[in-house]
Motif scaffolding. Structure first.
Motif, short mmCIF file in Angstrom:
data_model
loop_
_atom_site.label_atom_id
_atom_site.label_comp_id
_atom_site.label_asym_id
_atom_site.label_seq_id
_atom_site.Cartn_x
_atom_site.Cartn_y
_atom_site.Cartn_z
N ARG A 202 -6.10 67.88 88.48
CA ARG A 202 -7.35 67.24 88.06
C ARG A 202 -7.50 65.80 88.48
N VAL A 203 -6.43 65.10 88.77
CA VAL A 203 -6.47 63.65 88.94
C VAL A 203 -5.96 63.26 90.32
N GLU A 204 -6.68 62.37 90.99
CA GLU A 204 -6.23 61.80 92.24
C GLU A 204 -6.55 60.31 92.24
N THR A 205 -5.61 59.51 92.71
CA THR A 205 -5.83 58.08 92.83
C THR A 205 -5.69 57.66 94.29
N GLY A 206 -6.30 56.53 94.60
CA GLY A 206 -6.19 55.98 95.94
C GLY A 206 -6.05 54.47 95.87
N PHE A 207 -5.11 53.93 96.62
CA PHE A 207 -4.91 52.48 96.71
C PHE A 207 -4.84 52.13 98.20
N GLY A 208 -5.71 51.23 98.63
CA GLY A 208 -5.75 50.93 100.04
C GLY A 208 -6.15 49.50 100.33
N ALA A 209 -5.93 49.08 101.56
CA ALA A 209 -6.31 47.74 102.01
C ALA A 209 -6.62 47.80 103.50
N VAL A 210 -7.57 46.98 103.93
CA VAL A 210 -7.96 46.86 105.33
C VAL A 210 -8.00 45.37 105.67
N THR A 211 -7.36 44.99 106.77
CA THR A 211 -7.29 43.58 107.19
C THR A 211 -7.94 43.41 108.55
N MET A 212 -8.75 42.35 108.66
CA MET A 212 -9.32 41.93 109.94
C MET A 212 -8.68 40.61 110.34
N GLU A 213 -8.12 40.56 111.54
CA GLU A 213 -7.45 39.35 111.99
C GLU A 213 -7.42 39.32 113.52
N GLY A 214 -6.97 38.19 114.06
CA GLY A 214 -6.80 38.07 115.49
C GLY A 214 -8.12 37.89 116.23
N GLY A 215 -8.09 38.18 117.50
CA GLY A 215 -9.24 37.96 118.36
C GLY A 215 -9.19 36.59 119.02
N ARG A 216 -10.10 36.38 119.96
CA ARG A 216 -10.19 35.11 120.68
C ARG A 216 -11.65 34.70 120.80
N ASP A 217 -11.87 33.39 120.95
CA ASP A 217 -13.24 32.94 121.18
C ASP A 217 -13.58 33.10 122.67
N ALA A 218 -14.81 32.70 123.05
CA ALA A 218 -15.27 32.90 124.42
C ALA A 218 -14.43 32.13 125.43
N GLU A 219 -13.73 31.09 125.01
CA GLU A 219 -12.91 30.28 125.91
C GLU A 219 -11.44 30.68 125.88
N GLY A 220 -11.11 31.74 125.12
CA GLY A 220 -9.75 32.24 125.10
C GLY A 220 -8.85 31.67 124.03
N HIS A 221 -9.38 30.83 123.14
CA HIS A 221 -8.56 30.29 122.06
C HIS A 221 -8.24 31.38 121.04
N THR A 222 -7.00 31.41 120.54
CA THR A 222 -6.59 32.43 119.59
C THR A 222 -7.10 32.11 118.19
N ALA A 223 -7.15 33.14 117.36
CA ALA A 223 -7.68 32.99 116.00
C ALA A 223 -6.69 32.25 115.11
N PRO A 224 -7.16 31.33 114.27
CA PRO A 224 -6.27 30.71 113.29
C PRO A 224 -5.94 31.69 112.18
N SER A 225 -4.83 31.49 111.52
CA SER A 225 -4.42 32.40 110.44
C SER A 225 -5.42 32.38 109.29
N THR A 226 -6.15 31.28 109.11
CA THR A 226 -7.12 31.18 108.01
C THR A 226 -8.34 32.07 108.23
N ALA A 227 -8.53 32.61 109.45
CA ALA A 227 -9.69 33.46 109.72
C ALA A 227 -9.49 34.89 109.22
N ALA A 228 -8.26 35.30 108.92
CA ALA A 228 -7.99 36.68 108.49
C ALA A 228 -8.62 36.97 107.14
N ARG A 229 -9.09 38.19 106.98
CA ARG A 229 -9.69 38.65 105.72
C ARG A 229 -9.15 40.04 105.40
#
Length: 409
Positions: A202-229
């Motif tokens: 009868r019972v089901e639980t779910g625990f999950g997380a999704v993280t967005m991080e990384g990437g570069r700007d148009a000039e190739g600069h890497t993402a700062p750690s503060t940009a992650a969500r």
């Protein structure tokens, strides 16, 4: 054909309410061709379960869909060639190259919709309103442990380059200015995991997380750690056979969930969005009721490198179709139609802060229909939304998807 991925996820939700295992894809090879497409106009009106049609995928043209299975390996793909505003665009709507063992392990390189969260308007972590993104996925079989039966789903993928700043974001103008200043991060990495646990029948639980991080700007600069969500989800699903018997239904279930998207990558549970829903299934009919509260507004920095498009792809939210900052009250009805067709009606009352681009309040209606034909199948989905502002005229928007598919084998 265009929304087969979302339809399979919806059927899996109904099968869980009925207490039965979802039917897996057929092991027989198949191939379909057809024509159709999608369009939209006016204020932003998502197609719930639309896999990005109308917003992220637009135009009219041809489509092909096929599947092949052999010795645990499977390959499937849905490809479209759409003509829109004088240009022809090729779209890989869905695809999967997967291997599944007899014990239940599955690994895949795929692009297909998610259902992380059981919300009627899309999962609070990942839903089926947006176009899918390519990813590497892993799913484990159930493991019987003293505290229940456990299984894990995990993935890692990347979003597209030059992501559109969605029209429904409340601080869109500031984000557009930051993008013009070169502060947008492109092709971010998106990864996450979801643990599902079943306790008895009868019972089901779910625990999950999704993280967005990384990437570069148009000039190739890497993402700062503060940009992650990071977004998190805790969900509880309950089967209610007593309620089903009282209402003479085949099955009944309730869903309670709490999700959060803090300003950072920590696994926090605030600021939170709460959701509660009820699902009933009869022979040929089903009814869903749901209330989802609004989460406090998620913000990003517009003075340093940031993921300015937030948790979105091709202009649609990755999670619930109306965004996390909107309160929704939803009624969904599945019903049989004439000529052995199947239909679905949805009504949503949405409310949001006064400065929300989509209005302080809106009514949303969506209808879907599909029929089997002697040579294949045909169907359509249309949605309309009326956005309201105090002291101002209402604005309307609509989205449409339609197709005619012919079975080759």
């Amino acid at each position: 054909m265009l929304q087969d991925g979302a339809a399979a996820l919806r059927q899996a939700r109904l099968d869980w309410t009925l207490g039965q295992e979802p039917l897996g894809p057929s092991s027989m090879p198949s191939f379909e061709v057809g024509w159709g497409g999608a369009s939209s106009e006016g204020a932003y009106a998502p197609l719930v379960g639309g896999e990005g049609l109308g917003q992220g995928t637009r135009g009219w043209g041809l489509g092909m869909q096929g599947r092949y299975v052999r010795n645990g390996w499977s390959f499937s793909a849905t490809a479209l060639a759409l003509r829109d505003q004088g240009h022809t665009l090729g779209v890989l709507q869905r695809t999967a190259l997967a291997y599944q063992t007899e014990s239940g392990w599955r690994v895949a390189l795929e692009q297909a919709p998610f259902a992380w969260g059981a919300g009627l308007n899309g999962g609070d972590l990942l839903g089926d309103a947006s176009r899918s993104f390519p990813r590497l996925s892993l799913a484990t079989p159930e493991a019987a442990l003293p505290l229940g039966r456990w299984r894990l789903e995990a993935f890692a993928g990347r979003l597209e380059r030059d992501r559109m700043i969605p029209a429904w974001l409340p601080d869109r103008d500031a984000r557009l200015e930051a993008r013009a200043a070169g502060l947008d991060l492109q092709r971010p990495l998106l990864w996450g995991g979801l643990v599902r646990t079943a306790f008895g029948s009868r019972v089901e639980t779910g625990f999950g997380a999704v993280t967005m991080e990384g990437g570069r700007d148009a000039e190739g600069h890497t993402a700062p750690s503060t940009a992650a969500r990071t977004m998190t989800l805790a969900e509880l699903r309950l089967r209610l056979p007593e309620l089903a018997r009282l209402l003479r239904a085949r099955g009944a279930s309730a869903t309670l969930s709490r999700s959060a998207a803090p300003e950072g990558r920590s696994l926090a549970w605030t600021p939170a969005r709460n959701l509660g829903g009820l699902q009933l299934v009869w022979e040929g009919w089903d009814l869903g009721l749901e209330y989802a509260g609004a989460a406090p507004r998620a913000t990003v920095s517009t003075t340093e490198l940031s993921h300015l498009a937030g948790f979105s792809t091709h202009g649609d939210p990755l999670g619930p179709a109306f965004g996390r900052e909107t309160t929704t009250r939803t009624v969904e009805l599945g019903l049989p139609l004439f000529l052995e067709g199947q239909g679905r009606l949805r009504a949503v009352r949405a409310t949001a802060p006064l400065d929300q681009p989509s209005g302080a309040a809106s009514w949303f209606l969506q209808g879907e229909a599909q029929w089997r034909t002697p040579t294949g199948r045909a169907g359509a989905a249309i949605a309309t939304r009326c956005n309201e502002w105090p002291g101002a005229p209402a604005r309307w928007g609509w989205s449409l998807a339609a197709f005619q598919a012919f079975r080759v084998f």
